[in-house]
Design a protein around this motif. Structure first.
Motif, mmCIF file in Angstrom:
data_model
loop_
_atom_site.group_PDB
_atom_site.id
_atom_site.type_symbol
_atom_site.label_atom_id
_atom_site.label_comp_id
_atom_site.label_asym_id
_atom_site.label_seq_id
_atom_site.Cartn_x
_atom_site.Cartn_y
_atom_site.Cartn_z
ATOM 1 N N TYR A 5 1.049 -1.218 -0.817
ATOM 2 C CA TYR A 5 0.246 0.128 0.244
ATOM 3 C C TYR A 5 0.500 2.008 0.165
ATOM 4 N N GLU A 6 1.607 1.324 1.066
ATOM 5 C CA GLU A 6 2.897 2.654 1.169
ATOM 6 C C GLU A 6 3.588 2.269 -0.500
ATOM 7 N N LEU A 7 4.227 1.290 -0.879
ATOM 8 C CA LEU A 7 4.428 1.085 -2.400
ATOM 9 C C LEU A 7 3.313 1.867 -3.590
ATOM 10 N N TYR A 8 2.412 1.467 -3.174
ATOM 11 C CA TYR A 8 1.253 2.714 -4.464
ATOM 12 C C TYR A 8 1.440 3.641 -3.887
ATOM 13 N N TRP A 9 1.138 4.281 -3.029
ATOM 14 C CA TRP A 9 1.056 5.301 -3.022
ATOM 15 C C TRP A 9 2.108 6.449 -3.151
ATOM 16 N N LYS A 10 3.508 5.545 -2.995
ATOM 17 C CA LYS A 10 4.873 5.982 -3.908
ATOM 18 C C LYS A 10 5.320 5.686 -5.050
ATOM 19 N N GLY A 11 4.228 5.939 -5.838
ATOM 20 C CA GLY A 11 4.699 6.408 -7.497
ATOM 21 C C GLY A 11 3.954 4.481 -8.396
ATOM 22 N N TYR A 12 4.301 3.355 -7.297
ATOM 23 C CA TYR A 12 3.708 1.990 -7.639
ATOM 24 C C TYR A 12 1.970 1.494 -8.616
ATOM 25 N N ASP A 13 1.320 2.383 -9.085
ATOM 26 C CA ASP A 13 0.233 2.148 -8.833
ATOM 27 C C ASP A 13 -0.075 1.385 -9.715
#
Length: 212
Positions: free
Chosen positions: A100-108
């Protein structure tokens, strides 16, 4: 020159902390391939490096990062997390929240894993403000309530990475968001879940609005 796969993986494991500096040093003196694979100055830096002490990791990481592709390393780390998630052991909640954190950091491309699963654990609405505030019974119940499609959704992302439909670059933009090359079709980019778009709107941090 790209290093052999087994040496690349050893570098990755050392960078990630799976292999200690002392274990790396022991390998370095028993496997002499780096002497011919690396420039002489770089090899000398490694064999003359001091591998004992509390601060050795930072300097060693600088020496190793020169000889890896950051995108390949990011791919290795993410695949490691995803395969670990498939085991569904005690680390699963932390992995899903990290996705979830990686998603918000760009890995959509992690949208379904992040918003369908990670968000439920990061912010367990109606139960508590965070995962850590839940009782063990509540945590167990919440995990058991997750969509049974979780393994298939994980495998879907693994497939994208292994087939290079999603290519990580190891680079970041001016906002610190990770960049990647998206070779997926329009259909593959769509969420499998109708509710995910609503989840995006309701969970978007204030700084996401500010940056756009």
């Amino acid at each position: 020159m790209k290093l052999p796969e087994d040496i690349q993986e050893l570098f990755y494991k050392t960078l990630s902390g799976d292999v200690t500096p002392l274990a790396f040093e022991q390998w370095l003196y028993t496997d002499n391939r780096l002497e011919t694979l690396l420039p002489s100055s770089d090899y000398l830096d490694l064999i003359s490096y001091g591998y004992k002490g509390e601060q050795v990791k930072y300097g060693l990481y600088q020496l190793l990062e020169k000889h890896i592709e950051k995108g390949d390393y990011e791919k290795w780390k993410l695949l490691k997390l995803l395969y670990k998630a498939l085991q569904r052991d005690e680390s699963l909640p932390q992995i899903l929240m990290h996705l979830y954190e990686l998603y918000w950091k760009g890995y959509d491309f992690l949208n379904d894993l992040a918003l369908r699963y990670g968000l439920q654990l990061e912010v367990p609405y109606g139960l508590a403000d965070s995962w850590d505030q839940l009782s063990q019974h509540e945590q167990h119940t919440l995990l058991n309530s997750l969509n049974p499609n979780l393994p298939a959704d994980i495998q879907r992302v693994i497939g994208w990475l292994e087939n290079e439909q999603v290519v990580l670059t190891g680079k970041q933009n001016e906002y610190g968001h990770y960049l990647f090359i998206d070779n997926r079709t329009t259909e593959e980019r769509k969420s499998r879940y109708e509710s995910v778009e609503l989840a995006v709107a309701s969970s978007k941090p204030w700084w996401i609005f500010w940056q756009r």
